[in-house]
Design a protein around this motif. Structure first.
Motif, PDB file in Angstrom:
ATOM      1  N   ASP A 131      17.979  20.821 -18.381  1.00 40.49           N
ATOM      2  CA  ASP A 131      18.159  19.364 -18.334  1.00 40.49           C
ATOM      3  C   ASP A 131      17.211  18.657 -19.289  1.00 40.49           C
ATOM      4  O   ASP A 131      17.602  17.713 -19.986  1.00 40.49           O
ATOM      5  CB  ASP A 131      17.933  18.853 -16.912  1.00 40.49           C
ATOM      6  CG  ASP A 131      19.096  19.190 -15.984  1.00 40.49           C
ATOM      7  OD1 ASP A 131      20.056  19.842 -16.442  1.00 40.49           O
ATOM      8  OD2 ASP A 131      19.040  18.804 -14.805  1.00 40.49           O
ATOM      9  N   ASP A 132      15.942  19.092 -19.336  1.00 37.71           N
ATOM     10  CA  ASP A 132      14.987  18.451 -20.252  1.00 37.71           C
ATOM     11  C   ASP A 132      15.366  18.709 -21.706  1.00 37.71           C
ATOM     12  O   ASP A 132      15.216  17.831 -22.565  1.00 37.71           O
ATOM     13  CB  ASP A 132      13.571  18.961 -19.977  1.00 37.71           C
ATOM     14  CG  ASP A 132      12.984  18.386 -18.700  1.00 37.71           C
ATOM     15  OD1 ASP A 132      13.545  17.405 -18.182  1.00 37.71           O
ATOM     16  OD2 ASP A 132      11.965  18.926 -18.223  1.00 37.71           O
ATOM     17  N   LEU A 146      17.876  16.476 -26.816  1.00 40.86           N
ATOM     18  CA  LEU A 146      18.961  16.545 -27.795  1.00 40.86           C
ATOM     19  C   LEU A 146      19.793  15.264 -27.790  1.00 40.86           C
ATOM     20  O   LEU A 146      20.178  14.744 -28.841  1.00 40.86           O
ATOM     21  CB  LEU A 146      19.848  17.751 -27.504  1.00 40.86           C
ATOM     22  CG  LEU A 146      19.245  19.128 -27.812  1.00 40.86           C
ATOM     23  CD1 LEU A 146      20.056  20.226 -27.130  1.00 40.86           C
ATOM     24  CD2 LEU A 146      19.178  19.371 -29.308  1.00 40.86           C
ATOM     25  N   VAL A 147      20.074  14.750 -26.599  1.00 37.70           N
ATOM     26  CA  VAL A 147      20.858  13.518 -26.491  1.00 37.70           C
ATOM     27  C   VAL A 147      20.100  12.352 -27.108  1.00 37.70           C
ATOM     28  O   VAL A 147      20.681  11.511 -27.811  1.00 37.70           O
ATOM     29  CB  VAL A 147      21.222  13.238 -25.026  1.00 37.70           C
ATOM     30  CG1 VAL A 147      21.820  11.844 -24.867  1.00 37.70           C
ATOM     31  CG2 VAL A 147      22.197  14.286 -24.507  1.00 37.70           C
ATOM     32  N   HIS A 191      25.429  20.408 -23.080  1.00 39.03           N
ATOM     33  CA  HIS A 191      24.359  20.737 -22.144  1.00 39.03           C
ATOM     34  C   HIS A 191      23.688  22.028 -22.601  1.00 39.03           C
ATOM     35  O   HIS A 191      24.366  22.995 -22.952  1.00 39.03           O
ATOM     36  CB  HIS A 191      24.938  20.906 -20.739  1.00 39.03           C
ATOM     37  CG  HIS A 191      23.906  21.087 -19.675  1.00 39.03           C
ATOM     38  ND1 HIS A 191      22.692  20.448 -19.697  1.00 39.03           N
ATOM     39  CD2 HIS A 191      23.916  21.840 -18.549  1.00 39.03           C
ATOM     40  CE1 HIS A 191      22.001  20.791 -18.624  1.00 39.03           C
ATOM     41  NE2 HIS A 191      22.717  21.642 -17.916  1.00 39.03           N
ATOM     42  N   ALA A 192      22.371  22.029 -22.626  1.00 39.52           N
ATOM     43  CA  ALA A 192      21.630  23.175 -23.156  1.00 39.52           C
ATOM     44  C   ALA A 192      21.396  24.241 -22.085  1.00 39.52           C
ATOM     45  O   ALA A 192      20.285  24.738 -21.920  1.00 39.52           O
ATOM     46  CB  ALA A 192      20.301  22.715 -23.751  1.00 39.52           C
ATOM     47  N   ALA A 214      29.327  18.547 -12.925  1.00 39.76           N
ATOM     48  CA  ALA A 214      27.920  18.851 -13.222  1.00 39.76           C
ATOM     49  C   ALA A 214      27.034  17.672 -12.840  1.00 39.76           C
ATOM     50  O   ALA A 214      27.486  16.522 -12.822  1.00 39.76           O
ATOM     51  CB  ALA A 214      27.747  19.173 -14.706  1.00 39.76           C
ATOM     52  N   ARG A 215      25.780  18.011 -12.524  1.00 37.06           N
ATOM     53  CA  ARG A 215      24.735  17.008 -12.329  1.00 37.06           C
ATOM     54  C   ARG A 215      23.597  17.379 -13.268  1.00 37.06           C
ATOM     55  O   ARG A 215      23.036  18.465 -13.167  1.00 37.06           O
ATOM     56  CB  ARG A 215      24.232  16.988 -10.891  1.00 37.06           C
ATOM     57  CG  ARG A 215      25.308  16.815  -9.834  1.00 37.06           C
ATOM     58  CD  ARG A 215      24.689  16.747  -8.447  1.00 37.06           C
ATOM     59  NE  ARG A 215      25.684  16.907  -7.393  1.00 37.06           N
ATOM     60  CZ  ARG A 215      25.437  16.725  -6.103  1.00 37.06           C
ATOM     61  NH1 ARG A 215      24.221  16.385  -5.714  1.00 37.06           N
ATOM     62  NH2 ARG A 215      26.404  16.888  -5.205  1.00 37.06           N
ATOM     63  N   ILE A 216      23.276  16.485 -14.167  1.00 35.97           N
ATOM     64  CA  ILE A 216      22.262  16.758 -15.177  1.00 35.97           C
ATOM     65  C   ILE A 216      21.196  15.678 -15.082  1.00 35.97           C
ATOM     66  O   ILE A 216      21.491  14.493 -15.267  1.00 35.97           O
ATOM     67  CB  ILE A 216      22.884  16.783 -16.596  1.00 35.97           C
ATOM     68  CG1 ILE A 216      24.005  17.823 -16.655  1.00 35.97           C
ATOM     69  CG2 ILE A 216      21.827  17.076 -17.655  1.00 35.97           C
ATOM     70  CD1 ILE A 216      24.833  17.761 -17.928  1.00 35.97           C
ATOM     71  N   ARG A 217      19.973  16.073 -14.773  1.00 38.70           N
ATOM     72  CA  ARG A 217      18.869  15.128 -14.638  1.00 38.70           C
ATOM     73  C   ARG A 217      18.204  14.952 -15.993  1.00 38.70           C
ATOM     74  O   ARG A 217      17.687  15.898 -16.572  1.00 38.70           O
ATOM     75  CB  ARG A 217      17.866  15.639 -13.609  1.00 38.70           C
ATOM     76  CG  ARG A 217      16.570  14.877 -13.540  1.00 38.70           C
ATOM     77  CD  ARG A 217      16.740  13.460 -13.028  1.00 38.70           C
ATOM     78  NE  ARG A 217      17.207  13.395 -11.651  1.00 38.70           N
ATOM     79  CZ  ARG A 217      17.355  12.258 -10.970  1.00 38.70           C
ATOM     80  NH1 ARG A 217      17.095  11.096 -11.573  1.00 38.70           N
ATOM     81  NH2 ARG A 217      17.801  12.269  -9.722  1.00 38.70           N
ATOM     82  N   MET A 218      18.212  13.724 -16.503  1.00 35.53           N
ATOM     83  CA  MET A 218      17.595  13.422 -17.791  1.00 35.53           C
ATOM     84  C   MET A 218      16.582  12.302 -17.584  1.00 35.53           C
ATOM     85  O   MET A 218      16.945  11.117 -17.549  1.00 35.53           O
ATOM     86  CB  MET A 218      18.656  13.038 -18.825  1.00 35.53           C
ATOM     87  CG  MET A 218      19.643  14.164 -19.107  1.00 35.53           C
ATOM     88  SD  MET A 218      20.679  13.902 -20.577  1.00 35.53           S
ATOM     89  CE  MET A 218      21.567  12.444 -20.101  1.00 35.53           C
ATOM     90  N   GLY A 219      15.331  12.697 -17.406  1.00 35.68           N
ATOM     91  CA  GLY A 219      14.296  11.721 -17.119  1.00 35.68           C
ATOM     92  C   GLY A 219      14.553  11.071 -15.772  1.00 35.68           C
ATOM     93  O   GLY A 219      14.717  11.755 -14.755  1.00 35.68           O
TER      94      GLY A 219
END
Length: 258
Positions: free
Chosen positions: A54-55, A60-61, A69-70, A116-121
């Motif tokens: 996620d980080d 990248l985003v 997604h990495a 998906a659930r992606i935590r970004m900050g």
């Protein structure tokens, strides 16, 4: 990178009515050499445990505006591509509600199939699977608090309003309906053809071979003078210029539905 494919074959996305501009934008960025190298480095760091998927995705985003997604197990999965919400009106933004307006918390269980659930900050990016085109939620703050839809004041808010309406329909138990930012058939076909142009050049195809494969096979039988003066040569040169520009930054316009 995904497995190599014959660039002459139509892309798998052709004819996909659920294809959105963001899906095509990540296709162009995925063919950018600098992005691919950075993405591969990010995957390597995730595999070594130096950073979470996620980080790595968040970085990248932030750098490119959109990214796959990495996560090594889902590398280059178009359905897990994430765009910056300020660049993509397809993103539905939820934020803490102002006290006293009667809003409630976000019930993820009521949203249906979550891809998906992606935590970004501080933002939780939730991808909702939908046959008409996935929905992307950007949840700011705690979803257990009262939440509200946020529509930024921007020059063209209608696509974002349409995206928000899709979520409201879903929460009401209705079909979300088609997304606002889908290219019309002719535009979709053209953008996918330009991706084939990039793939062909990467495979070493000449401009003449590109024209013969993507415009008309009669080009192969042109004399050198006929080829030099042909409309097909002029067309493929325009396509090459357009495809390279989209790959090297123009894909950002596609995120906005351009």
């Amino acid at each position: 990178m995904p497995p190599e494919r014959d660039w002459r074959a139509p892309l798998n996305e052709t004819g996909d009515d659920a294809l959105q501009y963001t899906d095509i934008a990540i296709g162009y960025l995925g063919r950018n050499t600098r992005y691919r190298a950075e993405y591969q480095r990010a995957l390597g760091r995730v595999k070594r445990g130096a950073i979470s998927a996620d980080d790595a995705t968040a970085a990248l985003v932030d750098r490119w505006g959109i990214s796959y997604h990495a996560a090594p197990g889902a590398a280059f999965d178009r359905k897990l591509a994430v765009a910056r919400p300020d660049l993509s009106p397809a993103s539905i933004i939820l934020a803490p509600a102002v006290a006293g307006i009667g809003a409630g918390p976000l019930d993820l269980a009521a949203l249906g199939d979550i891809r998906a659930r992606i935590r970004m900050g501080d933002v939780l990016h939730v991808i909702l699977a939908d046959p008409d085109g996935d929905e992307h939620l950007c949840v700011c703050g705690s979803r257990h608090d009262a939440m509200a839809l946020m529509v930024p004041i921007e020059p063209a808010p209608f696509a974002r309003l349409a995206s928000a309406e899709r979520l409201c329909r879903r929460l009401s138990g209705m079909a979300a309906g088609p997304p606002a930012l889908r290219p019309p058939p002719f535009r979709r076909e053209h953008l996918l053809t330009l991706l084939q142009v990039l793939d062909g050049r990467r495979a070493g195809a000449s401009q003449r071979e590109l024209a013969a494969s993507l415009i008309h096979p009669k080009v192969r039988h042109y004399t050198p003078t006929e080829w030099t003066d042909s409309a097909e040569r002029k067309c493929i040169r325009r396509w090459l210029k357009e495809a390279v520009e989209l790959r090297d930054g123009g894909y950002i316009r596609l995120l906005r539905g351009g």
